[in-house]
Every structure is written in structure tokens, then in C-alpha cells.
Design an enzyme around this catalytic site. Sequence first.
Site, PDB file in Angstrom:
ATOM      1  N   GLU A 206      42.474  42.296  50.066  1.00  0.00           N
ATOM      2  CA  GLU A 206      41.438  43.085  48.499  1.00  0.00           C
ATOM      3  C   GLU A 206      40.465  43.498  49.052  1.00  0.00           C
ATOM      4  O   GLU A 206      38.825  44.239  49.016  1.00  0.00           O
ATOM      5  CB  GLU A 206      40.616  42.138  47.979  1.00  0.00           C
ATOM      6  CG  GLU A 206      42.079  41.048  47.108  1.00  0.00           C
ATOM      7  CD  GLU A 206      41.193  40.219  46.032  1.00  0.00           C
ATOM      8  OE1 GLU A 206      40.105  39.632  46.202  1.00  0.00           O
ATOM      9  OE2 GLU A 206      41.732  38.429  46.316  1.00  0.00           O
ATOM     10  N   LYS A 338      41.566  34.923  35.149  1.00  0.00           N
ATOM     11  CA  LYS A 338      42.825  35.726  35.590  1.00  0.00           C
ATOM     12  C   LYS A 338      43.368  35.607  34.539  1.00  0.00           C
ATOM     13  O   LYS A 338      43.799  34.645  34.315  1.00  0.00           O
ATOM     14  CB  LYS A 338      43.512  34.991  36.706  1.00  0.00           C
ATOM     15  CG  LYS A 338      42.402  35.212  38.286  1.00  0.00           C
ATOM     16  CD  LYS A 338      42.785  34.162  39.166  1.00  0.00           C
ATOM     17  CE  LYS A 338      42.185  34.226  40.940  1.00  0.00           C
ATOM     18  NZ  LYS A 338      43.147  33.954  41.241  1.00  0.00           N
ATOM     19  N   LYS A 389      35.231  40.182  39.775  1.00  0.00           N
ATOM     20  CA  LYS A 389      35.565  39.739  40.910  1.00  0.00           C
ATOM     21  C   LYS A 389      36.861  40.819  41.590  1.00  0.00           C
ATOM     22  O   LYS A 389      37.960  40.379  40.169  1.00  0.00           O
ATOM     23  CB  LYS A 389      35.485  38.643  41.156  1.00  0.00           C
ATOM     24  CG  LYS A 389      35.746  38.125  42.344  1.00  0.00           C
ATOM     25  CD  LYS A 389      36.538  36.734  42.995  1.00  0.00           C
ATOM     26  CE  LYS A 389      37.201  36.820  43.976  1.00  0.00           C
ATOM     27  NZ  LYS A 389      38.072  35.546  43.921  1.00  0.00           N
TER      28      LYS A 389
END
Length: 433
Positions: A206, A338, A389
Site C-alpha cells: 500500500e 470495503k 484509507k
Amino acid sequence: MSTIQSILGRRVWDSRGNPTVEAEVTLTDGSIGRAIAPSGASRGEREAIELRDGGERLGGKDVSRAVANVNGPIAARLRGMPAADQAGVDAAMLALDGTPLKTELGGNAIVAVSLAILHAAAASARLPLWRYLADGHDATPTIPLPEIQIFGGGAHAGRRVDIQDFMIMVPGADDLEEVMEVTNAVYHAAGRLMEARGGAVGVADEGGWWPTVSTNEEALELLVQAIEAAGEVPGERVVISLDVAASEFERDGRYILGLDGLELDSGEWLERLGNWVDRYPIVSIEDPASERDPEGMRAFTARWGDRLQIVGDDYLVTNARLIEAAADAGGCNASLIKVNQAGTVTETIEALRASQERGFGTLVSARSGETEDVSICHLAAGLDAGQLKVGSFARSERMAKWNECLRFQGQAGMGAFVGGRPIGGTWWGAKRP
Ligand SMILES: C=C(OP(=O)(O)O)C(=O)O
Ligand SMILES: [Mg+2]
């Protein structure tokens, strides 16, 4: 009303070099929507399953069956349905799949189609996706507060540290510009610290640096040093957020910290984590305990919930029922959202709404395997999730998302930057309201 004329599935590739599913939906008025399924590495046991297949060459990671399901049964079932009926198309896919974890059609096939239809419907309404979502759900759109990774570990970095995400937040910032500038300074300072230690300096899945450390806590110490090296006072404008992703290192109720050479029971592990909370400016912790340790989640929340944002990811898997149960049990006070954990847009929005109704914080999140797809930025902004995020600098699939959020600034109808909200019931950061 515009209806679905065709749905095309194709194989594309993600940021880890794995195949994934793209869906392209064309409506009768010519509007087109396109979306790509992301892919997690530290997956919850109860999230929608990615359908993968294929021989040795692709390591069993191909998505040919999932793509065939988009082009075959899904396209046949949804053709002619109104694109604006998101709940209807999602329900039709769930009925067609008929399994609890979407194993028949594949969560990857379903989520790509669900999101592509959402994009097509927004295009047909001639609205930016965030606006379309806000209008459809009676929400006030806002620019989310980022959580940005500085060091990456766990399953995203060959498990060189056990804790998965060492992130920072700038909750007192006036706007997203300020967050990006401050975070960028900390990110590069952390990179210079890594470089000074010698050895290869790489980035994790990430975008955060691979930390060269000999204990998990040393990564926290380095993060504090990086914040200071960027000219900030840790705990003032810049605060720390962790995704422990504890399910990844819990086996049979034991928490095995490979780097620290420790094997702890739930109480010992959570005490150790609490000790870090006491000594570092941490404001948010995701999955402090394993998804198989709901008692640990409850105990940690009982101890720290009035001081910390405690986020359920594997623990909640973007499932409205699990979120409600966790709220009743006091298992956390915020949910990670998500889209591909839930599998459809409708279920994702249900989970977000269930969280908001229970007073939970909500963080829309990318997966560790990503692409240029920026749908989640629109979900976060359009539905006023408050936090986002997606990972860090030095990886374009991450920056595509932060750059999309930067584009939201100043757009007609877009609300304020969500910087001024308390986190976990307590305000942390220099600019206390
Ligand atoms: C984004 C995460 O990782 P993954 O996509 O690997 O589940 C996470 O755990 O929050
Ligand atoms: Mg997580």
C-alpha cells in the site's frame, strides 16, 4: 428510464500483478460505467470470496471463470433492468449466486458489475458519482479525513513486521491540501530514516516503506522520529493510527509476534498493545484482536473505547448484521467499509448506514491489491463516511484515489473537509474545537 443494454467483463491486472475483473456496463441511452474489483491479502473469513482458477502459470489466480460469469449469467440476468435500481440489480445477482459468500458467481465478478452499474447510473443522470450517491441517500457530501500509511507490514510486506499498517492522520487540518502536504513530509522523512539505516529501501503493497526494524515497537519509535523529522510534534497536528490486522498472527487463541519472538495469550497481547497506546500518540486501532477473538475485541474496547477509535475490519467484514451485533456487544466503535468484502454496493451502503445509525465512525477502505479505480473515493465523499484509507505515496493506484479526492475540493455542492470531527469520542490534534 435508462436500462442496461450490455455488460462486458474483461480480465485486467492489479497493483500486485494479479489478474482481476473489470466490468463495463452500457445503458440504452449510451451511458457507460466501468469498475474493477480490488483484492485483499489479509482477508476476513466471512467476506465475499474471490473466484479464482487457472493453472500453474498464474498460480491459480486467474479470473477466467469470474469474467465468464460476468459475460454469461450475470449479463443475461441483468439486461433490460433499470440502472437506477441498484438494490434490484444487486438482489438479482445475489439470487442468481445463491450462496452466502458469493462463491458461485464470485465476489470479484459481482462487485465489479455492481459498481459499474452504479457508475453507469450516475453517468446517465449526468452527475458526478459522489453527487449521485448523496442525492440518492439523502446524505451531505463531505471530503473524508485520510489515514495514510507510512510503514507497511504484515501480509503486505512479507511479514517483516507483524503489525500491518503504521499510519498517520492529521485530524486538525483545515483541508485535504494540508493533510497531503504534512503527510508527504512525514512519508519522505520516514524514507530518509530508512535509507540512513542502510539496506534496500522498498515499499509495501500500500505504498508505505518496508521498515527495517528488529521489533514491532521499533517501527512505532521510527514513526515518531519521522513525524519529528518532518518538523511536527507527535500527538499535536499529527497522530498515529494502526491497523494491527491481528487475525493474521493469531493461531488457536495465541498471538504470535514473529519479529518480537513472543507468543502471548489474548490478555497479554492486548495489555502490550495498550502499553503502546499509553506511550505513543495513537488515536485509532483497527482489528486489535483477531476475528476469532470477539472477547478480545470487547475487552480492548471496554478498556480503551473512550479514548481510541477502535475499528472492526476482519471482525465486521462490511456486514450490517455483524456491525449491529458488535455495537450491541461493545466490540468496537468504528467500521472499516470495503465494497468487495460485502460484494455489492447495496450491502456496502447497508453496512455504512448501520454503522452511522449506531454512532460508529466509518472508514471507507481500499484493499492491498488495487487499480486505478476510484469508486471508493466517491462512496466515502458522497455518503459522508468521514474517513478514507487507501494507502500511500509512491504507488499510483493509491495516489489515483487521493488525487481524486483533491479534485472534489471546490466542486459545486461538495461539503466541508471532515477534519474537525472527534475521533473515537476524543479530540486529538492541535486544533481542538
Ligand atoms: C486493506 C487491508 O488489507 P487487505 O486488503 O489485504 O485486507 C486491511 O487489512 O485493512
Ligand atoms: Mg484491516
